[in-house]
Design a protein around this motif. Structure first.
Motif, mmCIF file in Angstrom:
data_model
loop_
_atom_site.group_PDB
_atom_site.id
_atom_site.type_symbol
_atom_site.label_atom_id
_atom_site.label_comp_id
_atom_site.label_asym_id
_atom_site.label_seq_id
_atom_site.Cartn_x
_atom_site.Cartn_y
_atom_site.Cartn_z
ATOM 1 N N ASP A 1 0.884 -1.438 -0.011
ATOM 2 C CA ASP A 1 -0.129 0.173 0.026
ATOM 3 C C ASP A 1 0.917 1.109 -0.021
ATOM 4 O O ASP A 1 0.573 2.243 -0.686
ATOM 5 N N LEU B 1 2.625 2.501 -3.190
ATOM 6 C CA LEU B 1 2.026 3.301 -4.476
ATOM 7 C C LEU B 1 2.569 4.777 -4.330
ATOM 8 O O LEU B 1 2.396 5.408 -5.157
ATOM 9 N N ASP C 1 3.886 6.935 -7.443
ATOM 10 C CA ASP C 1 3.114 7.676 -8.134
ATOM 11 C C ASP C 1 3.734 8.673 -9.226
ATOM 12 O O ASP C 1 4.740 9.443 -8.837
ATOM 13 N N MET D 1 -1.837 7.352 -12.283
ATOM 14 C CA MET D 1 -2.540 6.138 -11.780
ATOM 15 C C MET D 1 -4.196 6.548 -11.871
ATOM 16 O O MET D 1 -4.361 7.904 -11.662
ATOM 17 N N ARG E 1 -8.253 3.307 -7.515
ATOM 18 C CA ARG E 1 -7.950 2.967 -6.040
ATOM 19 C C ARG E 1 -6.460 3.312 -5.883
ATOM 20 O O ARG E 1 -6.104 3.946 -4.750
ATOM 21 N N GLN E 2 -5.536 3.018 -6.875
ATOM 22 C CA GLN E 2 -4.274 3.301 -6.877
ATOM 23 C C GLN E 2 -3.838 4.702 -6.688
ATOM 24 O O GLN E 2 -3.086 5.232 -5.799
ATOM 25 N N LYS F 1 -4.862 5.665 -2.947
ATOM 26 C CA LYS F 1 -3.865 5.241 -2.070
ATOM 27 C C LYS F 1 -2.418 6.184 -2.276
ATOM 28 O O LYS F 1 -1.950 6.518 -1.290
ATOM 29 N N ALA F 2 -2.200 6.597 -3.599
ATOM 30 C CA ALA F 2 -0.988 7.171 -3.828
ATOM 31 C C ALA F 2 -1.018 8.697 -3.126
ATOM 32 O O ALA F 2 -0.191 9.353 -2.594
#
Length: 88
Positions: free
Chosen positions: A55, A58, A62, A66, A69-70, A73-74
């Motif tokens: 997690d 990410l 970055d 992206m 979801r990615q 999270k980034a």
């Protein structure tokens, strides 16, 4: 170990963080304890998710390309936004 049990492979006293624990605190905890993930707990102690090294990676990866979801999270700054939320 022929037939390992859950008890034989589990962490008996896992490290935990709260929903609002910041990114840097989580990174520092993983590094200092040499662990790869922490459980995220609600104020009542109920497990809400897990923040793992994957997690957190990410944020390092970055590149502005992206999505979904990615990307979320980034951009995340606290555990509730970083965590993987399905806990079984």
């Amino acid at each position: 170990m022929r037939n390992p049990t859950v008890a034989s492979v589990m962490t008996k006293d896992p490290y935990t963080v709260g929903l609002d624990t910041d990114y840097k605190t989580i990174v520092d905890l993983l590094a200092s304890k040499q662990i790869s993930a922490v459980a995220v707990l609600a104020p009542d102690g109920f497990p809400m998710g897990v923040v793992s090294e994957a997690d957190l990676l990410l944020k390092q990866e970055d590149n502005g390309h992206m999505s979904g979801r990615q990307a979320r999270k980034a951009a995340a700054l606290v555990a509730k936004d970083l965590m993987t939320a399905k806990v079984y």
